[in-house]
Write an enzyme that holds these catalytic residues in place. Structure first.
Site, mmCIF file in Angstrom:
data_model
loop_
_atom_site.group_PDB
_atom_site.id
_atom_site.type_symbol
_atom_site.label_atom_id
_atom_site.label_comp_id
_atom_site.label_asym_id
_atom_site.label_seq_id
_atom_site.Cartn_x
_atom_site.Cartn_y
_atom_site.Cartn_z
ATOM 1 N N HIS A 75 0.851 -1.195 0.000
ATOM 2 C CA HIS A 75 0.000 0.000 0.000
ATOM 3 C C HIS A 75 0.883 1.240 0.000
ATOM 4 O O HIS A 75 1.638 1.461 0.942
ATOM 5 C CB HIS A 75 -0.879 0.041 1.254
ATOM 6 C CG HIS A 75 -1.968 -0.983 1.258
ATOM 7 N ND1 HIS A 75 -3.050 -0.910 2.089
ATOM 8 C CD2 HIS A 75 -2.148 -2.102 0.534
ATOM 9 C CE1 HIS A 75 -3.851 -1.933 1.882
ATOM 10 N NE2 HIS A 75 -3.316 -2.681 0.946
ATOM 11 N N TYR A 204 -8.845 4.978 7.956
ATOM 12 C CA TYR A 204 -8.978 5.251 9.399
ATOM 13 C C TYR A 204 -10.046 6.326 9.554
ATOM 14 O O TYR A 204 -9.887 7.425 9.023
ATOM 15 C CB TYR A 204 -7.663 5.781 9.974
ATOM 16 C CG TYR A 204 -6.576 4.747 10.171
ATOM 17 C CD1 TYR A 204 -5.728 4.367 9.140
ATOM 18 C CD2 TYR A 204 -6.387 4.150 11.418
ATOM 19 C CE1 TYR A 204 -4.715 3.422 9.346
ATOM 20 C CE2 TYR A 204 -5.375 3.213 11.632
ATOM 21 C CZ TYR A 204 -4.549 2.857 10.594
ATOM 22 O OH TYR A 204 -3.551 1.932 10.804
ATOM 23 N N PRO A 296 -3.305 -0.598 19.083
ATOM 24 C CA PRO A 296 -3.069 -1.032 17.699
ATOM 25 C C PRO A 296 -3.233 0.049 16.623
ATOM 26 O O PRO A 296 -2.889 -0.178 15.454
ATOM 27 C CB PRO A 296 -4.098 -2.157 17.493
ATOM 28 C CG PRO A 296 -5.130 -1.941 18.534
ATOM 29 C CD PRO A 296 -4.465 -1.279 19.686
ATOM 30 N N LYS A 300 1.972 -0.799 15.177
ATOM 31 C CA LYS A 300 3.411 -0.844 15.469
ATOM 32 C C LYS A 300 3.883 -2.082 16.243
ATOM 33 O O LYS A 300 5.082 -2.366 16.273
ATOM 34 C CB LYS A 300 3.808 0.401 16.293
ATOM 35 C CG LYS A 300 3.802 1.682 15.506
ATOM 36 C CD LYS A 300 5.026 1.784 14.614
ATOM 37 C CE LYS A 300 4.908 2.849 13.560
ATOM 38 N NZ LYS A 300 4.571 2.358 12.222
HETATM 39 P P1 FAD Z 1 3.011 -12.652 20.864
HETATM 40 O O1 FAD Z 1 2.544 -12.604 19.466
HETATM 41 O O2 FAD Z 1 2.025 -12.431 21.957
HETATM 42 O O3 FAD Z 1 3.719 -14.055 21.067
HETATM 43 C C1 FAD Z 1 4.065 -14.560 22.351
HETATM 44 C C2 FAD Z 1 4.024 -16.072 22.312
HETATM 45 O O4 FAD Z 1 4.435 -16.581 23.579
HETATM 46 C C3 FAD Z 1 2.625 -16.624 22.066
HETATM 47 O O5 FAD Z 1 2.653 -17.563 21.027
HETATM 48 C C4 FAD Z 1 2.219 -17.226 23.410
HETATM 49 O O6 FAD Z 1 1.349 -18.331 23.261
HETATM 50 C C5 FAD Z 1 3.574 -17.642 23.963
HETATM 51 N N1 FAD Z 1 3.610 -17.765 25.417
HETATM 52 C C6 FAD Z 1 2.947 -17.034 26.342
HETATM 53 N N2 FAD Z 1 3.234 -17.463 27.577
HETATM 54 C C7 FAD Z 1 4.120 -18.482 27.432
HETATM 55 C C8 FAD Z 1 4.788 -19.324 28.358
HETATM 56 N N3 FAD Z 1 4.602 -19.204 29.667
HETATM 57 N N4 FAD Z 1 5.622 -20.258 27.872
HETATM 58 C C9 FAD Z 1 5.825 -20.393 26.543
HETATM 59 N N5 FAD Z 1 5.199 -19.626 25.618
HETATM 60 C C10 FAD Z 1 4.362 -18.675 26.060
HETATM 61 N N6 FAD Z 1 1.132 -4.914 15.255
HETATM 62 C C11 FAD Z 1 1.600 -4.409 14.102
HETATM 63 O O7 FAD Z 1 2.828 -4.256 13.956
HETATM 64 N N7 FAD Z 1 0.774 -4.065 13.057
HETATM 65 C C12 FAD Z 1 -0.571 -4.192 13.152
HETATM 66 O O8 FAD Z 1 -1.292 -3.922 12.189
HETATM 67 C C13 FAD Z 1 -1.110 -4.683 14.392
HETATM 68 N N8 FAD Z 1 -2.445 -4.832 14.538
HETATM 69 C C14 FAD Z 1 -2.923 -5.439 15.660
HETATM 70 C C15 FAD Z 1 -4.295 -5.635 15.764
HETATM 71 C C16 FAD Z 1 -4.820 -6.248 16.889
HETATM 72 C C17 FAD Z 1 -6.301 -6.430 16.999
HETATM 73 C C18 FAD Z 1 -3.945 -6.710 17.933
HETATM 74 C C19 FAD Z 1 -4.490 -7.423 19.148
HETATM 75 C C20 FAD Z 1 -2.584 -6.523 17.833
HETATM 76 C C21 FAD Z 1 -2.060 -5.873 16.704
HETATM 77 N N9 FAD Z 1 -0.688 -5.664 16.565
HETATM 78 C C22 FAD Z 1 -0.203 -5.079 15.439
HETATM 79 C C23 FAD Z 1 0.250 -6.080 17.633
HETATM 80 C C24 FAD Z 1 0.904 -7.454 17.381
HETATM 81 O O9 FAD Z 1 -0.080 -8.431 17.168
HETATM 82 C C25 FAD Z 1 1.795 -7.834 18.576
HETATM 83 O O10 FAD Z 1 2.602 -6.731 18.914
HETATM 84 C C26 FAD Z 1 2.681 -9.049 18.258
HETATM 85 O O11 FAD Z 1 1.925 -10.229 18.310
HETATM 86 C C27 FAD Z 1 3.855 -9.163 19.246
HETATM 87 O O12 FAD Z 1 4.586 -10.331 18.984
HETATM 88 P P2 FAD Z 1 5.338 -11.094 20.143
HETATM 89 O O13 FAD Z 1 6.019 -12.250 19.508
HETATM 90 O O14 FAD Z 1 6.124 -10.147 20.950
HETATM 91 O O15 FAD Z 1 4.172 -11.603 21.134
HETATM 92 C C1 DHB Z 2 -4.751 -3.627 10.914
HETATM 93 C C2 DHB Z 2 -4.520 -3.559 12.271
HETATM 94 C C3 DHB Z 2 -4.143 -2.353 12.827
HETATM 95 O O1 DHB Z 2 -3.892 -2.273 14.149
HETATM 96 C C4 DHB Z 2 -3.980 -1.224 12.044
HETATM 97 O O2 DHB Z 2 -3.627 -0.054 12.636
HETATM 98 C C5 DHB Z 2 -4.202 -1.303 10.691
HETATM 99 C C6 DHB Z 2 -4.604 -2.517 10.120
HETATM 100 C C7 DHB Z 2 -5.165 -4.928 10.344
HETATM 101 O O3 DHB Z 2 -5.384 -5.869 11.119
HETATM 102 O O4 DHB Z 2 -5.286 -5.027 9.127
#
Ligand code: FAD
Ligand code: DHB
Length: 402
Positions: A75, A204, A296, A300
């Site tokens: 995009h 947005y 979200p 980021k």
């Molecule tokens: P997580 O993805 O939470 O991974 C952690 C892992 O650790 C999981 O698999 C979990 O099961 C595991 N775990 C937990 N406890 C234990 C344990 N005790 N032992 C072993 N394993 C364990 N970010 C963006 O950059 N762009 C976006 O557009 C965006 N949109 C989002 C929209 C929504 C609705 C949401 C909820 C989040 C969004 N995010 C976005 C944020 C993004 O999803 C998270 O920041 C990302 O998942 C972080 O990755 P992580 O690996 O740090 O943590």
């Molecule tokens: C999406 C999620 C977000 O948090 C955002 O700011 C833009 C798009 C998505 O899930 O597509």
């Protein structure tokens, strides 16, 4: 009791843990990943969609970008909508050609799991009772139960990549971490629908009834969000009520609106800003959501997880190849600077686009003026665009062995 030995024990197979494992692999550093959920659960979890330019470049440089290249949607711009009108922000024009790519987090995770399995380095799903000890020594131990067998991993470092609700951050003794937090008085109701996206770019929306966001996952799947009260139960929302609310908030005066289709996934997410620092205690290094959460709106979270592990992989490579520990010592400071810039941006996007329950008429008019300025000033649009596509990486890919 099964006793295992590795260089880096990684807790969590989300984006942070899987990316770190692969970066280490590319540098010949061994790791074991321990994940408490099943492989299916981790892959099916619907979350992020927007990858910054730097995250896309990183995945490509790591050789794990084949799916992203084939199915990712580039995009060059986005829309900000208010008072019934969409305003275009041409991000590529404003940033010298940079863009974001829409590619589901579950696709990223699926691709990384396949790459991990191809390396034959261990990844344990369904791990129970994960804990660790001796992170203040040079030989920490991770313990878990798997398939009915108690196991111990003896390692040089523990990478805490287990997300906001994991065990790594809470295991750090009281008084070591400073924490900073803001909880927002709303959440997001999100859906996936079988409907062709009616716009090529994200929209947005700031509407009188609250924030709404139009996104997508593929040429046949639309992803939509809308602001709801923080403790809202998804069970109280029929599919009909969801569509009515989404269409009320998103339809613009030129007749644009999302296409309607069968809802195939729905849920409510709370919104929070959170930072824990330093992102290290002894030989335990926190990365991604384990150390920080952003609302979200700025898209980021996953991108910050990717930039944390790039900095961590660089430091571990220098430690193993050259006996240097100064980059490990700098890890937290380097990451935290970027984290606060992403916090500031995510808070600003959230405040600019959502309705707050305690706002008065003055606050609302000022908010509309903010949006009016944002969408009519090239300087303001440039600031949004350069942060949305992502600030430059903190360290070079070369320094992390890419
Ligand atoms: P997580 O993805 O939470 O991974 C952690 C892992 O650790 C999981 O698999 C979990 O099961 C595991 N775990 C937990 N406890 C234990 C344990 N005790 N032992 C072993 N394993 C364990 N970010 C963006 O950059 N762009 C976006 O557009 C965006 N949109 C989002 C929209 C929504 C609705 C949401 C909820 C989040 C969004 N995010 C976005 C944020 C993004 O999803 C998270 O920041 C990302 O998942 C972080 O990755 P992580 O690996 O740090 O943590
Ligand atoms: C999406 C999620 C977000 O948090 C955002 O700011 C833009 C798009 C998505 O899930 O597509």
């Amino acid at each position: 009791m099964g006793s295992l030995r590795t260089q880096v024990g990684i807790v969590g197979a989300g984006p942070a843990g899987l990316l770190l494992g692969h970066l280490l692999h590319l540098n010949g550093i061994d790791s074991i990943i321990v994940e408490s959920r099943s492989r299916e659960y981790v892959i099916d979890r619907v979350r992020a969609g927007v990858l910054e330019q730097g995250t896309v470049d990183l995945l490509m440089a790591m050789g794990v970008g084949a799916g992203l290249e084939r199915r990712g949607l580039r995009h060059d711009g986005l829309f900000i909508s208010f008072r019934g009108r969409r305003h275009h922000i041409d991000m590529a024009d404003l940033t010298g050609g940079k863009a974001i790519t829409v590619y589901g987090q579950n696709e990223v995770v699926k691709d990384l799991i396949e790459s991990r399995i191809a390396t034959t380095r261990p990844l344990y799903f369904d791990a129970e009772h994960v804990s660790f000890s001796a992170v203040d020594s040079s030989s920490p131990i991770i313990r878990f139960r798997h398939g009915g067998v108690d196991r111990e991993i003896h390692c040089d470092f523990v990478a805490g990549c287990d997300g906001f609700h994991g065990i790594c951050r809470p295991s750090i003794p009281n008084g070591v971490l400073a924490t900073y937090e803001r909880v927002y008085p709303f959440g997001w109701l999100g859906i996936l629908a079988e409907a062709a996206p009616s716009s090529d770019e994200l929209v947005y929306t700031c509407h009188e009834r609250g924030f709404a966001l139009f996104s997508m996952r593929s040429p046949t799947i639309t992803r939509l969000y809308c602001q709801v009260p923080p403790d809202e139960s998804i069970d109280g929302w029929s599919d009909g009520a969801i569509w009515e609310e989404m269409l009320t908030r998103m339809t613009t005066s030129d007749g644009w609106k999302p296409n309607v289709g069968r809802i195939i996934q729905k849920g409510v997410t709370p919104m929070r800003s959170f930072v824990a620092a330093p992102m290290r205690h002894g030989r335990l290094f926190l990365a991604g959501d384990a150390a920080h959460i952003v609302p979200p709106t700025g898209a980021k979270g996953l991108n910050l997880a990717a930039s944390d592990v790039l900095v961590l992989a660089r430091a571990m490579k220098a430690f193993y190849e050259r006996g240097r520990s100064d980059w490990l010592d700098e890890y937290s400071d380097v990451c935290v600077r970027r984290v606060w810039k992403a916090q500031r941006f995510s808070w600003w996007m959230t405040s600019t686009l959502h309705r707050f329950p305690d706002e008065n008429a003055f606050d609302h008019q000022r908010q509309i003026a903010d949006l009016d300025y944002l969408t009519s000033s090239r300087a303001a649009m440039t600031s949004l665009a350069e942060q949305y596509v992502g600030l430059a990486p903190e360290v070079s890919f070369e320094s992390a062995g890419l």
